[in-house]
Design a protein around this motif. Sequence first.
Motif, PDB file in Angstrom:
ATOM      1  N   PRO A   8       0.715  -1.342   0.121  1.00  0.00           N
ATOM      2  CA  PRO A   8       0.047   0.085  -0.057  1.00  0.00           C
ATOM      3  C   PRO A   8       0.932   1.262   0.049  1.00  0.00           C
ATOM      4  O   PRO A   8       0.627   2.146  -0.660  1.00  0.00           O
ATOM      5  CB  PRO A   8      -0.733  -0.099   1.293  1.00  0.00           C
ATOM      6  CG  PRO A   8      -0.821  -1.638   1.565  1.00  0.00           C
ATOM      7  CD  PRO A   8       0.504  -2.157   1.084  1.00  0.00           C
ATOM      8  N   LEU A   9       1.787   1.288   0.681  1.00  0.00           N
ATOM      9  CA  LEU A   9       2.760   2.501   0.615  1.00  0.00           C
ATOM     10  C   LEU A   9       3.449   2.571  -0.772  1.00  0.00           C
ATOM     11  O   LEU A   9       3.577   3.701  -1.272  1.00  0.00           O
ATOM     12  CB  LEU A   9       3.915   2.182   1.795  1.00  0.00           C
ATOM     13  CG  LEU A   9       3.591   2.493   3.289  1.00  0.00           C
ATOM     14  CD1 LEU A   9       4.710   2.460   4.158  1.00  0.00           C
ATOM     15  CD2 LEU A   9       3.004   4.050   3.404  1.00  0.00           C
ATOM     16  N   THR A  12       0.706   4.221  -2.957  1.00  0.00           N
ATOM     17  CA  THR A  12       0.490   5.599  -2.604  1.00  0.00           C
ATOM     18  C   THR A  12       1.767   6.467  -3.106  1.00  0.00           C
ATOM     19  O   THR A  12       1.526   7.496  -3.557  1.00  0.00           O
ATOM     20  CB  THR A  12       0.613   5.740  -0.963  1.00  0.00           C
ATOM     21  OG1 THR A  12      -0.590   4.788  -0.510  1.00  0.00           O
ATOM     22  CG2 THR A  12       0.130   6.934  -0.797  1.00  0.00           C
ATOM     23  N   TYR A  13       2.928   5.960  -2.926  1.00  0.00           N
ATOM     24  CA  TYR A  13       4.057   6.614  -3.539  1.00  0.00           C
ATOM     25  C   TYR A  13       3.982   6.721  -4.962  1.00  0.00           C
ATOM     26  O   TYR A  13       4.334   7.882  -5.497  1.00  0.00           O
ATOM     27  CB  TYR A  13       5.285   6.083  -2.993  1.00  0.00           C
ATOM     28  CG  TYR A  13       6.490   6.500  -3.746  1.00  0.00           C
ATOM     29  CD1 TYR A  13       7.244   7.574  -3.046  1.00  0.00           C
ATOM     30  CD2 TYR A  13       7.332   5.779  -4.834  1.00  0.00           C
ATOM     31  CE1 TYR A  13       8.316   8.023  -3.628  1.00  0.00           C
ATOM     32  CE2 TYR A  13       8.254   6.287  -5.363  1.00  0.00           C
ATOM     33  CZ  TYR A  13       8.952   7.375  -4.659  1.00  0.00           C
ATOM     34  OH  TYR A  13      10.133   7.837  -5.263  1.00  0.00           O
ATOM     35  N   VAL A  15       1.350   6.521  -6.979  1.00  0.00           N
ATOM     36  CA  VAL A  15       0.156   7.577  -7.251  1.00  0.00           C
ATOM     37  C   VAL A  15       0.227   8.851  -6.897  1.00  0.00           C
ATOM     38  O   VAL A  15       0.003   9.895  -7.789  1.00  0.00           O
ATOM     39  CB  VAL A  15      -1.193   7.057  -6.529  1.00  0.00           C
ATOM     40  CG1 VAL A  15      -2.249   8.146  -6.724  1.00  0.00           C
ATOM     41  CG2 VAL A  15      -1.660   5.464  -7.074  1.00  0.00           C
ATOM     42  N   LEU A  16       0.663   9.259  -5.720  1.00  0.00           N
ATOM     43  CA  LEU A  16       0.936  10.684  -5.562  1.00  0.00           C
ATOM     44  C   LEU A  16       2.395  11.337  -6.312  1.00  0.00           C
ATOM     45  O   LEU A  16       1.884  12.345  -6.606  1.00  0.00           O
ATOM     46  CB  LEU A  16       1.256  10.924  -4.075  1.00  0.00           C
ATOM     47  CG  LEU A  16       0.198  10.626  -2.908  1.00  0.00           C
ATOM     48  CD1 LEU A  16       0.796  10.515  -1.571  1.00  0.00           C
ATOM     49  CD2 LEU A  16      -0.848  11.215  -3.247  1.00  0.00           C
TER      50      LEU A  16
END
Length: 155
Positions: A8-9, A12-13, A15-16
Amino acid sequence: MASWNSIPLEITYEVLGWIAFLAWSISFYPQVIMNFRRKSVVGLNLDFLVLNLTKHSSYLIYNATLYFSSEVQKQYFQKYGFWEMIPVAANDVAFSVHSVFVTLLLLFQTGIYEVSQTVSKITLAIVAVVWLAAGVCFFIALPTHSWLWLISVFK
């Protein structure tokens, strides 16, 4: 890129990072569109464009070299250890390429539309000193293959 301990991290990394790429990239286009619609670059400072091209070009050299060069990655891992991630992602390289391209497009627009200004001598001197210093650093790094040190000059 180093492996992550958390999927998940990592997602997230990624996508952001791409959202930031899109936001920063979109921010270039109002000026390009306005210049095209008006057929004029009045109000656009040439010094800004030349300095911006230097900034984005050096950032591209840093990002692309660290991202694509296995030799530089090896030096990075030797210096910081395998637990560290290479601090450049694909979206960083994509932004660097895009920003150089759009800055060149803006400079092209200054060439085709009437412009009443020139690049100042101070800006030309700054750009000359910056690229001369980068060239000197290249020749300092060459004998020892200190490529990580060299690209850090461009950061």
